[in-house]
Design an enzyme around this catalytic site. Structure first.
Site, PDB file in Angstrom:
ATOM      1  CD  GLU A  11      -0.811  -0.728   4.117  1.00  0.00           C
ATOM      2  OE1 GLU A  11       0.307  -0.248   4.352  1.00  0.00           O
ATOM      3  OE2 GLU A  11      -1.077  -1.382   3.085  1.00  0.00           O
ATOM      4  CG  ASP A 198       3.291 -15.470  -4.575  1.00  0.00           C
ATOM      5  OD1 ASP A 198       4.084 -15.897  -5.422  1.00  0.00           O
ATOM      6  OD2 ASP A 198       2.946 -14.279  -4.509  1.00  0.00           O
TER       7      ASP A 198
END
Length: 230
Positions: A11, A198
């Site tokens: 990123e 998650d």
């Protein structure tokens, strides 16, 4: 000028690649890339993991670069059933869940002698981020809520239930609360953005490499749009 604190190396690389001849300043083991993204002066850095790294990074952005705002992107675990893997969470505020001074009559999560329990994210930045996401990331769900931070990786379902019940958190991670506190102390507007990696249930799991690819794509899209709008 915005200071962008990224979590993922790729990123930061993509944002840096969009700068023309960025100035590189290395401080406290972190490489800060200063240059223009579009027409806007910007500083991009990867802070490292944990609360101390996050807080030190903010202080350097303030002291060395004089940033007017801070945006921190990264990943987090969902604490709510409706927030799914791949979704983005924009912080309304942030709390450090691993602070416990209850013997001194403070509620769990309250930092002693601080005037606030939770550090509020900048409303203008959050609204801008929501609008930008609608334009550049129309394929994902965007939520707003409280970010919970601690120097521990939370993996047990029981702990995630406790965090959600005690703090009303939307997601949990390891830097945002410290970045929020350091920004608050320096009176610099901030926003924490988290991609959900998650969940604490039996839902289907996305392949992590695919998640990371999409998280980087969505984060870079949002960050570039925010820089342009700021």
């Amino acid at each position: 000028m915005l200071g962008i604190i990224g979590a993922m190396a790729e990123e930061v690389e993509q944002l840096k690649a969009g700068m023309d001849n960025p100035e590189i300043v290395s401080v406290a083991g972190m490489d800060f890339y200063k240059g223009k993204i579009g027409k806007k002066d910007t500083v991009v850095v990867r802070s490292g993991v944990g609360k101390v790294n996050g807080a030190v990074c903010v202080q350097i952005l303030v002291d060395r670069f004089g940033v007017d705002g801070i945006v921190n992107t990264g990943i987090a675990g969902s604490l709510k059933a409706e927030i799914n893997i791949g979704d983005l969470v924009l912080a309304t505020d942030a709390v450090q869940h691993d602070v416990d001074a209850t013997p001194f009559s403070y509620p769990v999560g309250q930092i002693p002698q601080m005037e606030v329990f939770a550090f509020r994210a900048d409303e203008r930045l959050r609204k801008m981020a929501a609008e930008c996401c609608g334009k550049v990331n129309p394929d994902i769900e965007v939520h707003e809520g409280r970010i919970l931070t601690g120097d521990q990786f939370i993996s047990s379902k029981e702990k995630k239930v406790w965090l959600a019940e005690v703090f009303g958190g939307a997601c949990t991670e390891m830097e945002g609360g410290a970045i929020a506190q350091a920004s608050y102390l320096n009176q610099v507007p901030f926003l924490i953005v988290r991609a959900i990696s998650d969940k604490a249930d039996d839902s289907a799991q996305m392949d992590y490499e695919e998640f990371e690819r999409l998280a980087i794509l969505h984060s870079v899209n949002l960050t570039r749009a925010l820089i342009e709008a700021f």
